[in-house]
Design an enzyme around this catalytic site. Structure first.
Site, PDB file in Angstrom:
ATOM      1  CE  LYS A   1      -1.106   8.704  -4.257  1.00 17.36           C
ATOM      2  NZ  LYS A   1      -0.147   7.613  -4.458  1.00 17.36           N
TER       3      LYS A   1
ATOM      4  CB  SER B   1      -2.388   5.036  -6.610  1.00 13.68           C
ATOM      5  OG  SER B   1      -1.233   5.393  -5.878  1.00 13.68           O
TER       6      SER B   1
ATOM      7  CB  SER C   1       1.692   4.951  -7.050  1.00 14.50           C
ATOM      8  OG  SER C   1       0.727   3.932  -6.981  1.00 14.50           O
TER       9      SER C   1
HETATM   10  N1  GLN Z   1      -0.367  -0.502  -8.710  1.00 13.47           N
HETATM   11  C1  GLN Z   1       0.099  -0.547  -7.368  1.00 13.47           C
HETATM   12  C2  GLN Z   1      -0.906  -1.252  -6.509  1.00 13.47           C
HETATM   13  O1  GLN Z   1      -2.005  -1.351  -6.903  1.00 13.47           O
HETATM   14  C3  GLN Z   1       0.287   0.836  -6.932  1.00 13.47           C
HETATM   15  C4  GLN Z   1       0.767   0.960  -5.533  1.00 13.47           C
HETATM   16  C5  GLN Z   1       1.401   2.266  -5.259  1.00 13.47           C
HETATM   17  O2  GLN Z   1       2.481   2.531  -5.774  1.00 13.47           O
HETATM   18  N2  GLN Z   1       0.774   3.070  -4.422  1.00 13.47           N
HETATM   19  O3  GLN Z   1      -0.630  -1.711  -5.456  1.00 13.47           O
END
Ligand code: GLN
Length: 469
Positions: free
Chosen positions: A78, A153, A177
């Site tokens: 990532k 994400s 995420s």
């Molecule tokens: N959907 C979560 C957010 O928008 C994802 C966050 C994450 O796990 N990086 O905050």
């Protein structure tokens, strides 16, 4: 001919050991698939130019007897994990040209094993999102249906793995995420116990929640990656020392299901599949217990106050002076404003505003401090549940992968994707998501289990059993 579709980390390792193919041939096979598929999927933002050199170095380990199960295994990373000498942009314009000057601890560890890093993958900007649509570098498509999002994400890593453009993949979790994209792409995803894996060298989103998290094609893959990376790191003050980590767990046979949480907003196909999964577990000898988690319905509300508060603090270091993108301005304050205004995308700006507001004088008691208290209540009730059960099961997401473009104009609808993810991140407990079937239209569905702190082994054991059901 290497059939990457059939490979798992274990199978690839056996084949490398037998000499069926070399580390270089394996890397070349993945590079070829990347060449064929990445244009459409946009999973990788960059493929490293030293992949084959890394593979040759890995081969040496097989020759001199220092190879491990991860030696020569191709990995996707990532874009918020620092690899010395490579760009790490968190898929933001503001860090678009930021070259890491050191390796994240997890990278250092994987380098010791001779893992072959293929490149960095697309993500929601600064890991904010559930669909990989907030990246400054375009959306990533779901390989199972290219009209749909891969989840977020860490959507780029998930899409890369699900399309055989890699064999191992790392993402990060702040709130789902890795589990959400695993769910949307038909993969296994693990959110480890907070403090198990080092956060050193990870571009921070919400420090009290962030955790490096592996993807795999099967439970054993994520177990292998977790075991390689779960260790104390003196560089990370939130990394737990070895003596604070609980011993391996016993038989986890009682599964708690908080049925009351699934009343609203869970799609029919998801609910149906979840009920079937629970039935399978029951038939396999697990005791299914109905549990109540009354505070957990507030976990999204608490998360969307605590996380932006931490985001607003973390993102204040991007000012156009110290890192990355810098806009020209008449005065210093002009440079700050323009660099941040032009460098951050709309979702990052929204969260900076929200976070600054909930921390501001006169409001932090009403919002931030209250959310912290609610978080503690949630943690306590999850821990209390473990007095009568060993695991907690829920659907991973309330819906399968949605269409590209959907929910982008409705942030609250997007935030609702995280409803089942939030409790594990807020409580710091580990959680494993794994495939549980498909919708009629063929979209992957997923179940998730949560366990006690440092009881990842319970998750691997139930996960491996579930894979056979
Ligand atoms: N959907 C979560 C957010 O928008 C994802 C966050 C994450 O796990 N990086 O905050």
């Amino acid at each position: 001919m290497i059939k990457s579709k059939d490979l798992t980390i274990t199978k690839a390792h056996e084949a490398l050991k037998r000499g069926d193919f070399s580390c270089k041939e394996l890397a070349e096979a993945y590079l070829k698939t990347i060449n064929e598929k990445n244009k459409e999927l946009n999973a990788y933002l960059e493929v490293y130019d030293d992949v084959l050199t890394q593979a040759e170095a890995a081969q040496e380990k097989f020759k001199d007897g220092t190879a491990t199960i991860l030696t020569g295994i191709p990995f996707a990373l990532k874009d918020n994990i620092l690899v010395k000498g490579h760009i790490a942009s968190a898929s933001s314009k503001i860090l678009g040209n930021h070259v890491a000057v050191y390796d994240a601890t997890v990278i250092k560890e994987l380098k010791k094993h001779g893992v072959v890093f293929l490149g960095r993958t697309n993500m929601d900007e600064f890991a904010m999102g559930s669909s990989t649509q907030t990246s400054a570098y375009g959306v990533t498509r779901n390989p199972r249906d290219v009209t749909r999002v891969p989840g977020g994400s860490s959507g780029g890593s998930a899409a890369a793995l699900a399309s055989d453009m890699t064999l191992g993949a790392l993402g990060t979790e702040t709130c789902g995420s890795v589990r959400e994209p695993a769910s949307f792409c038909g993969l296994v995803g693990l959110k480890p116990t907070y403090g198990a894996l080092s956060r050193h060298g990870i571009i921070a989103m919400g420090n009290s929640l962030d955790q490096v998290s592996p993807f795999g094609k099967e439970v054993l893959d994520v177990e292998i990656i977790f075991n390689a990376l779960s260790k104390h790191d003196p560089e990370d003050s939130t990394s737990l020392p070895e003596n604070a980590r609980e011993a391996k767990s016993s038989k986890a046979l009682r599964i708690g299901v908080p049925w009351h949480l699934f009343k609203d907003g869970v799609e029919e196909a998801v609910m149906q599949n979840f009920k079937e999964s629970i039935e399978k577990l029951k038939n396999a000898g697990y005791e299914i217990v109905n549990i109540e988690l009354p505070y957990s319905k507030y976990s999204l509300a608490a998360y969307y106050i605590i996380m932006p508060a931490e985001v607003s603090t973390n993102l204040s270091r991007f000012d156009g002076i110290r890192y990355g993108y810098s806009a020209k301005g008449e005065t210093l304050s002009d440079v700050y404003k323009k660099s941040r205004g032009e460098g951050f995308g709309p979702e990052a700006r929204r969260r900076i505003l929200l976070g600054t507001y909930v921390l501001s004088h006169g409001y932090h008691d009403a919002y931030y401090n209250k959310a912290v208290k609610v978080r503690e209540k949630i943690k306590q009730e999850v821990l209390k549940a473990y007095e009568s059960v060993d695991l907690i099961a829920t659907p991973t997401t309330p819906m399968p992968a949605f269409k590209i473009g959907e929910k982008m104009n409705d942030p609250v609808a997007m935030y609702l994707c995280d409803i089942f993810s939030a409790p594990a991140n807020l409580a710091g407990v580990p959680s494993l998501a794994l495939p549980s079937g498909h919708t009629e239209g063929g979209l992957p569905l997923s179940i998730q289990f949560m366990a006690r702190h440092f009881h990842e082994d319970d998750l691997f054991s139930v996960g491996k059993k579930f894979e056979t059901l």
